[in-house]
Design a protein around this motif. Structure first.
Motif, PDB file in Angstrom:
ATOM      1  N   ALA A  63      34.819  50.781  50.823  1.00 16.65           N
ATOM      2  CA  ALA A  63      35.010  51.188  52.222  1.00 16.65           C
ATOM      3  C   ALA A  63      35.624  50.087  53.080  1.00 16.65           C
ATOM      4  N   THR A  64      35.687  48.856  52.562  1.00 19.65           N
ATOM      5  CA  THR A  64      36.204  47.726  53.339  1.00 19.65           C
ATOM      6  C   THR A  64      37.713  47.594  53.148  1.00 19.65           C
ATOM      7  N   GLU A  65      38.459  47.703  54.233  1.00 24.66           N
ATOM      8  CA  GLU A  65      39.904  47.521  54.176  1.00 24.66           C
ATOM      9  C   GLU A  65      40.230  46.028  54.139  1.00 24.66           C
ATOM     10  N   THR A  66      41.120  45.646  53.255  1.00 23.37           N
ATOM     11  CA  THR A  66      41.481  44.232  53.139  1.00 23.37           C
ATOM     12  C   THR A  66      42.876  44.096  52.552  1.00 23.37           C
ATOM     13  N   ILE A  67      43.545  43.019  52.914  1.00 23.87           N
ATOM     14  CA  ILE A  67      44.855  42.719  52.326  1.00 23.87           C
ATOM     15  C   ILE A  67      44.697  41.777  51.137  1.00 23.87           C
ATOM     16  N   VAL A  68      43.469  41.321  50.896  1.00 30.68           N
ATOM     17  CA  VAL A  68      43.212  40.412  49.775  1.00 30.68           C
ATOM     18  C   VAL A  68      43.058  41.231  48.496  1.00 30.68           C
ATOM     19  N   PRO A  69      43.888  40.977  47.480  1.00 29.88           N
ATOM     20  CA  PRO A  69      43.739  41.719  46.224  1.00 29.88           C
ATOM     21  C   PRO A  69      42.446  41.328  45.511  1.00 29.88           C
ATOM     22  N   ASN A 109      43.078  18.496  37.853  1.00 36.76           N
ATOM     23  CA  ASN A 109      43.834  19.658  37.370  1.00 36.76           C
ATOM     24  C   ASN A 109      43.366  20.916  38.090  1.00 36.76           C
ATOM     25  N   GLY A 110      44.278  21.821  38.323  1.00 39.32           N
ATOM     26  CA  GLY A 110      43.941  23.114  38.913  1.00 39.32           C
ATOM     27  C   GLY A 110      44.591  24.222  38.117  1.00 39.32           C
ATOM     28  N   PHE A 111      44.371  25.437  38.554  1.00 39.69           N
ATOM     29  CA  PHE A 111      44.949  26.597  37.879  1.00 39.69           C
ATOM     30  C   PHE A 111      45.678  27.459  38.896  1.00 39.69           C
ATOM     31  N   GLN A 112      46.863  27.874  38.517  1.00 39.99           N
ATOM     32  CA  GLN A 112      47.621  28.812  39.338  1.00 39.99           C
ATOM     33  C   GLN A 112      47.544  30.183  38.672  1.00 39.99           C
ATOM     34  N   MET A 113      46.995  31.173  39.382  1.00 40.79           N
ATOM     35  CA  MET A 113      46.818  32.527  38.853  1.00 40.79           C
ATOM     36  C   MET A 113      47.994  33.392  39.298  1.00 40.79           C
ATOM     37  N   VAL A 114      48.675  33.967  38.323  1.00 44.25           N
ATOM     38  CA  VAL A 114      49.870  34.770  38.608  1.00 44.25           C
ATOM     39  C   VAL A 114      49.718  36.129  37.937  1.00 44.25           C
ATOM     40  N   THR A 115      49.910  37.189  38.697  1.00 45.50           N
ATOM     41  CA  THR A 115      49.842  38.538  38.130  1.00 45.50           C
ATOM     42  C   THR A 115      51.247  39.081  37.914  1.00 45.50           C
ATOM     43  N   SER A 116      51.390  39.856  36.869  1.00 43.84           N
ATOM     44  CA  SER A 116      52.666  40.506  36.595  1.00 43.84           C
ATOM     45  C   SER A 116      52.547  41.981  36.942  1.00 43.84           C
ATOM     46  N   GLY A 117      53.598  42.540  37.448  1.00 45.97           N
ATOM     47  CA  GLY A 117      53.559  43.956  37.806  1.00 45.97           C
ATOM     48  C   GLY A 117      54.139  44.183  39.181  1.00 45.97           C
ATOM     49  N   ALA A 118      54.611  45.385  39.398  1.00 44.86           N
ATOM     50  CA  ALA A 118      55.227  45.719  40.678  1.00 44.86           C
ATOM     51  C   ALA A 118      54.158  46.078  41.709  1.00 44.86           C
ATOM     52  N   GLN A 119      54.589  46.235  42.929  1.00 47.37           N
ATOM     53  CA  GLN A 119      53.709  46.648  44.015  1.00 47.37           C
ATOM     54  C   GLN A 119      53.209  48.067  43.741  1.00 47.37           C
ATOM     55  N   SER A 120      51.915  48.289  43.996  1.00 46.21           N
ATOM     56  CA  SER A 120      51.357  49.634  43.798  1.00 46.21           C
ATOM     57  C   SER A 120      52.022  50.630  44.731  1.00 46.21           C
ATOM     58  N   LYS A 121      52.250  51.822  44.212  1.00 50.71           N
ATOM     59  CA  LYS A 121      52.817  52.883  45.050  1.00 50.71           C
ATOM     60  C   LYS A 121      52.155  54.209  44.712  1.00 50.71           C
ATOM     61  N   ALA A 122      52.216  55.119  45.657  1.00 51.31           N
ATOM     62  CA  ALA A 122      51.580  56.424  45.465  1.00 51.31           C
ATOM     63  C   ALA A 122      52.268  57.188  44.341  1.00 51.31           C
ATOM     64  N   VAL A 123      51.457  57.882  43.560  1.00 50.98           N
ATOM     65  CA  VAL A 123      51.976  58.692  42.459  1.00 50.98           C
ATOM     66  C   VAL A 123      52.112  60.132  42.948  1.00 50.98           C
ATOM     67  N   SER A 124      53.292  60.680  42.813  1.00 47.34           N
ATOM     68  CA  SER A 124      53.517  62.059  43.258  1.00 47.34           C
ATOM     69  C   SER A 124      53.348  63.025  42.095  1.00 47.34           C
ATOM     70  N   PHE A 431      43.930  64.017  48.516  1.00 44.30           N
ATOM     71  CA  PHE A 431      43.722  62.834  47.696  1.00 44.30           C
ATOM     72  C   PHE A 431      45.082  62.245  47.357  1.00 44.30           C
ATOM     73  N   VAL A 432      45.126  60.920  47.203  1.00 49.68           N
ATOM     74  CA  VAL A 432      46.342  60.198  46.838  1.00 49.68           C
ATOM     75  C   VAL A 432      45.982  59.185  45.765  1.00 49.68           C
ATOM     76  N   PHE A 433      46.692  59.230  44.655  1.00 52.08           N
ATOM     77  CA  PHE A 433      46.481  58.272  43.575  1.00 52.08           C
ATOM     78  C   PHE A 433      47.611  57.247  43.573  1.00 52.08           C
ATOM     79  N   TYR A 434      47.290  56.026  43.127  1.00 52.20           N
ATOM     80  CA  TYR A 434      48.272  54.947  43.083  1.00 52.20           C
ATOM     81  C   TYR A 434      48.395  54.425  41.660  1.00 52.20           C
ATOM     82  N   ASP A 435      49.574  53.879  41.353  1.00 52.38           N
ATOM     83  CA  ASP A 435      49.778  53.291  40.035  1.00 52.38           C
ATOM     84  C   ASP A 435      49.378  51.807  40.066  1.00 52.38           C
ATOM     85  N   GLN A 436      49.736  51.081  39.017  1.00 51.63           N
ATOM     86  CA  GLN A 436      49.435  49.644  38.899  1.00 51.63           C
ATOM     87  C   GLN A 436      47.929  49.376  38.996  1.00 51.63           C
ATOM     88  N   LEU A 437      47.139  50.195  38.303  1.00 53.87           N
ATOM     89  CA  LEU A 437      45.697  50.017  38.339  1.00 53.87           C
ATOM     90  C   LEU A 437      45.233  48.926  37.381  1.00 53.87           C
TER      91      LEU A 437
END
Length: 483
Positions: A63-69, A109-124, A431-437
């Protein structure tokens, strides 16, 4: 780490055992780069209080809206190593002086976390699939119909980790076993009852029972011949029945004496009292609140269309967290209790369709024995199969093996098995479903940015000293020439 004071632009890693809503909110407030929650390989080994706490927090997280993945990852050796190194580095700074902290920050030393994949978008055009099958009664035209329903999809904060063991793998397993048992009874003329039995496996149950809603519309609004239009005795929805020693019949309207739904209520009471005294049974009355965004139970979809319906569950309330949690995994289903509950329901249904109470049959009469007994191994195998893959609605399309396998099993026992599809309205979608799950996250070992700055300063200082040394040498040589 979540223990750090400043989290801005950092990837926060926390294990489930260390997770708390306060730490999670802190990461969101400080605009962390991302949050990674590490789940244990064996969920059932986690202390029950930690599991229960996380279950109760899942709705808050959703229920919490956030821009943090926010990412969920299963624990493995590499991820655990990163977590341990980061925790050690973060903890050690607490006992250091300011100069030591600065030096540690520059050189650690540190770690850089990088995700691969496109921006999530609604599936029609995503289609939610539901399945129906039937056993036709014998002895007349306008036979009453009993409908047995269970939704097969799962739900949780992370769709790819939503296995829905008890909710509602247990309900699906029970429905398939009931279909098997009654198909045997309906095979023989002597035990072929004067009731139509309609079985429905609904999709989109966790999305306000969208599959059931469309199925009702198709049968009540868009056709002239449907078993749902004629003489529906009652609709029995099965939801979360794989554990506990309590059973609750959830109703929107208490059944009136003399009705088929009242008969089922009384038969359940009679079977439990005479055969399963360890089970506590009660009826829970809750009116349908159309002002709520989400319906409480699946039977409310039928109640809205004025069909007599109820939901049987071992849960006393629709608000309990285990109905929609990634913590609902295979060990949450006790197959012996699921088998007991299945036999209990089968006996009560049989007493209704064969009118055994009015014929004077005792309450302890058992129909499903010997060759007709409930197959515990079959129930266990179905639950094992259902919980071997996530079944979130946005992962189960019409070509999914989940749908085709359920269709196959219904076809083994029932007639006229068919599919029903529902797609979201393009103008006003419910209802709206998104890809890149599901994404791959790569961790790269890196030095902090301040290390590059410090290195540049050191190189500049070294070059400056070399330059000064050369200048001094040249000056000495020139003076020697003049002398």
């Amino acid at each position: 780490m979540a223990q750090a004071e400043v989290l801005s632009r950092r990837c926060v890693i926390m294990r489930l055992a260390d997770f708390s809503y306060d730490k999670y909110q802190k990461a969101l407030r400080q605009s962390a780069g991302a949050v990674v929650i590490i789940l244990p390989r064996n969920m059932s080994a986690m202390p029950q209080d930690i599991v229960q706490q996380f279950m109760e927090l899942e709705p808050e997280m959703l229920a919490t809206e956030t821009i943090v993945p926010v990412y969920f990852a299963m624990e493995d050796d590499e991820l655990l190593s990163i977590y341990t190194q980061t925790l050690t580095s973060s903890s050690s700074q607490g006992s250091l002086s300011a100069a030591e902290v600065l030096l540690h920050t520059a050189t650690a030393n540190g770690f850089q976390m990088v995700t691969s994949g496109a921006q999530s978008k609604a599936v029609s055009d995503w289609a939610i699939t539901s399945l129906e099958g039937r056993l036709a009664g014998v002895g007349g035209e306008d036979l009453p119909t009993i409908v047995v329903v269970a939704h097969y999809d799962s739900f949780g904060v992370a769709p790819w980790l939503s296995y829905g063991a008890d909710s509602n793998g247990s309900g699906v397993s029970m429905l398939l076993e009931l279909a098997r048992l009654f198909s045997k009874l309906y095979t023989y003329k002597r035990t072929h009852a004067a009731y139509n039995l309609l079985f429905f496996l609904s999709g989109g149950g966790k999305f306000n029972y969208q599959g059931t809603k469309r199925w009702l519309e198709d049968n009540l609004d868009h056709t002239d011949s449907s078993l749902l239009q004629d003489n529906v005795a009652f609709v029995l929805c099965l939801d979360t029945l794989g554990n506990g020693d309590s059973l609750h019949l959830h109703v929107s309207k208490p059944p009136k004496e003399g009705t088929p739904q009242y008969s089922l209520l009384k038969e359940l009471e009679a079977v439990i009292t005479s055969q399963y005294p360890e089970v506590k049974f009660s009826m829970v009355h809750k009116k349908i609140n159309l002002a709520d965004d989400m319906l409480a139970w699946e039977h409310e979809r039928f109640g809205i269309r004025r069909l007599p319906a109820f939901t049987l569950s071992h849960l006393p309330s629709h608000r309990l967290a285990q109905r929609s949690s990634i913590m609902d995994v295979r060990p949450h289903v006790d197959v012996k209790k699921l088998s007991r509950n299945t036999k209990l329901v089968a006996e009560a249904l049989a007493r209704v369709v064969y009118n055994l109470t009015e014929k004077g049959a005792p309450g302890d009469l058992q129909i499903f024995t010997e060759q007709m007994q409930v197959q515990e191994e079959q129930l266990s195998a179905v639950v094992d199969w259902l919980t071997a893959q996530p079944r979130a609605a946005q992962l189960v399309d019409k070509d999914s093996t989940v749908v085709s396998t359920l269709e196959y099993h219904l076809g083994r026992y029932l007639k006229d098995v068919k599919r029903h599809y529902v797609k979201a309205d393009k103008r006003d979608p419910e209802f709206v479903f998104y890809d890149q799950l599901k994404q791959t996250m790569n961790a790269y070992r890196v030095k902090p940015a301040i290390f590059d700055l410090l290195l540049a300063v050191c190189i500049a200082a070294y070059l400056g000293m070399v330059y000064l040394a050369i200048q001094v040498s040249l000056s000495s040589a020139v003076m020697s020439l003049y002398s």
